[in-house]
Write a protein that holds these residues in place. Structure first.
Motif, short mmCIF file in Angstrom:
data_model
loop_
_atom_site.label_atom_id
_atom_site.label_comp_id
_atom_site.label_asym_id
_atom_site.label_seq_id
_atom_site.Cartn_x
_atom_site.Cartn_y
_atom_site.Cartn_z
N VAL A 197 32.98 39.36 47.48
CA VAL A 197 33.34 39.20 46.06
C VAL A 197 34.79 38.76 45.99
CG1 VAL A 197 33.66 40.38 43.85
CG2 VAL A 197 31.71 40.98 45.30
N PHE A 198 35.05 37.72 45.22
CA PHE A 198 36.42 37.25 45.01
C PHE A 198 36.85 37.57 43.59
CE2 PHE A 198 39.22 33.61 43.63
CZ PHE A 198 40.37 34.09 44.25
N THR A 199 37.98 38.25 43.45
CA THR A 199 38.55 38.52 42.12
C THR A 199 39.69 37.55 41.87
OG1 THR A 199 37.97 40.87 42.19
CG2 THR A 199 39.68 40.21 40.63
N ALA A 200 39.54 36.74 40.83
CA ALA A 200 40.57 35.76 40.45
C ALA A 200 41.51 36.41 39.43
CB ALA A 200 39.93 34.51 39.87
N HIS A 201 42.71 36.71 39.85
CA HIS A 201 43.70 37.33 38.95
C HIS A 201 44.46 36.20 38.24
CE1 HIS A 201 43.15 41.39 40.64
NE2 HIS A 201 42.97 40.75 41.78
N GLY A 202 43.72 35.32 37.60
CA GLY A 202 44.31 34.12 37.00
C GLY A 202 44.22 32.98 37.99
N TRP A 203 43.58 31.89 37.60
CA TRP A 203 43.41 30.76 38.51
C TRP A 203 44.71 30.02 38.73
CZ3 TRP A 203 39.17 30.88 41.16
CH2 TRP A 203 37.98 31.36 40.59
N ALA A 204 44.92 29.55 39.95
CA ALA A 204 46.14 28.78 40.28
C ALA A 204 46.10 27.38 39.69
CB ALA A 204 46.32 28.71 41.79
#
Length: 372
Positions: free
Chosen positions: A112-119
């Protein structure tokens, strides 16, 4: 359940590091086995050590793109994961997310990948947007699930076809609650303003200082909590504007809740964001919030109800709203109470942890079914 968290940086504590620390600590107390894999050592690993959270410092995982080091980091991650044999891998931050997904695919471990705001979000320099967008598209299909911390980020991922919409779920950040003795008193005067943010390109401290310079005849003080490479530039700007006597640079602090409790207004001026945890901390303390309209900010702050949303880099609107709250203690109280209520309804840590565990269990179940 045995969970391996992977995150890129140990030398700084930002929202992603706090998220991993809090979640790992909570799940460990619930009886799960957790271990954090992180690039190097630093303030983050010191925190993990204090909380007795097991971690492994990876020698080759670094933030800058470096093909040679990145290959070494990938091998290192694969070797460590092969040894610890987690049931699931939870990835945080861009580089760890990219390499971790490749490692998970190689080892056939649920991920699972958590995106803390996309780059590649709006506000990031255009060239970086293109590079990071294509990088995410290359590995997006390797995820069993992607957690975005705002609907804004989920919609962004769907728009750019990072992964199939069914694989992308929004789980808002959640914060552990505080004792009522740490609730702010927005009615107090003179007003003490506070901004909690690292001094990096993403944040717009300069805009805030230039706006406050035009309000310097009003009674206020400002505290800037955080460190980072641009701190001295911002300090010099405060001096040139003639407001350095009203601005306190506190550096990185472990007692942010205590500092928020002494403030009357929270401000976050940014060029881009994911879903800032600092805003949730402020709402938890019962502070009115003024923040830039970037990323998922408007999913936390309700304009005219819990504070004000300001168009990115709009100095005149920021000045107008700051002046309004500086002069109106009743509105500060009203917004602060509404913010606290919104935190209790949507942004508690327990809510976030429950939803995250449901995703982990779903992903492990799906993987097990495929292997039968």
């Amino acid at each position: 359940m045995k969970i391996a968290y992977i995150i890129t940086r140990a030398d700084a504590i930002g929202g992603a590091q706090v998220h991993v620390k809090d979640l790992a600590y909570f799940l460990k107390k619930q009886g799960h086995e957790v271990i954090v894999l992180v690039g190097g050592t630093g303030s983050f690993t010191e925190k993990l050590k204090e909380l007795d959270i097991p971690y492994i410092a990876l020698r080759h995982l670094v933030r800058p793109i470096n093909p040679f080091k990145d290959l070494l980091a990938l091998k290192e991650i694969i070797d460590v994961l092969r040894e610890i044999k987690p049931d699931i891998i939870s990835l945080h931050s861009s580089k760890a997310g990219w390499l971790g997904r490749l490692a998970a695919k190689w080892l056939k471990i649920p991920v699972v990948f958590t995106a803390h705001g996309w780059a590649f979000t709006e506000g990031v320099p255009k060239r970086k947007q293109v590079v990071y967008r294509w990088a995410e598209k290359l590995v997006g299909s390797l995820d069993d699930k992607i957690i975005t911390v705002s609907n804004y980020d989920r919609e962004l991922a769907i728009r750019y076809k990072i992964a199939h919409p069914s694989k992308i779920v929004t789980i808002y950040n959640g914060m552990p609650d505080i004792d009522s003795t740490l609730f702010a008193k927005p009615e107090v005067e003179p007003v003490h303003l506070i901004m909690v943010a690292r001094f990096e390109e993403q944040k717009d401290h300069i805009l805030l200082l230039e706006t406050l310079e035009e309000l310097k005849d009003l009674p206020w003080t400002l505290e800037l909590v955080g460190d980072g490479p641009l701190m001295e530039i911002v300090r010099e700007r405060a001096e040139k504007l003639g407001i350095s006597d009203k601005v306190q640079f506190s550096g990185a602090c472990d007692d942010v809740p205590s500092r928020l409790a002494k403030a009357q207004i929270f401000i976050l001026t940014s060029k881009w964001e994911g879903f800032p945890r600092s805003i949730l901390e402020a709402m938890r303390a019962g502070l009115p919030v003024i923040a830039s309209e970037v990323g998922g900010v408007k999913e936390a702050v309700i304009d005219g109800v819990t504070g004000y949303i300001i168009p990115r880099r709009d100095k005149e609107e920021l000045k107008k709203r700051l002046k309004e709250l500086l002069l109106d203690s009743h509105k500060r109280i009203k917004f602060g109470l509404a913010g606290r209520k919104r935190y209790e309804e949507f942004f508690t840590f327990e809510r976030m942890a429950k939803q995250t565990m449901e995703v982990y269990q779903e992903v492990i179940g799906q993987k097990s079914s495929k292997m039968l």
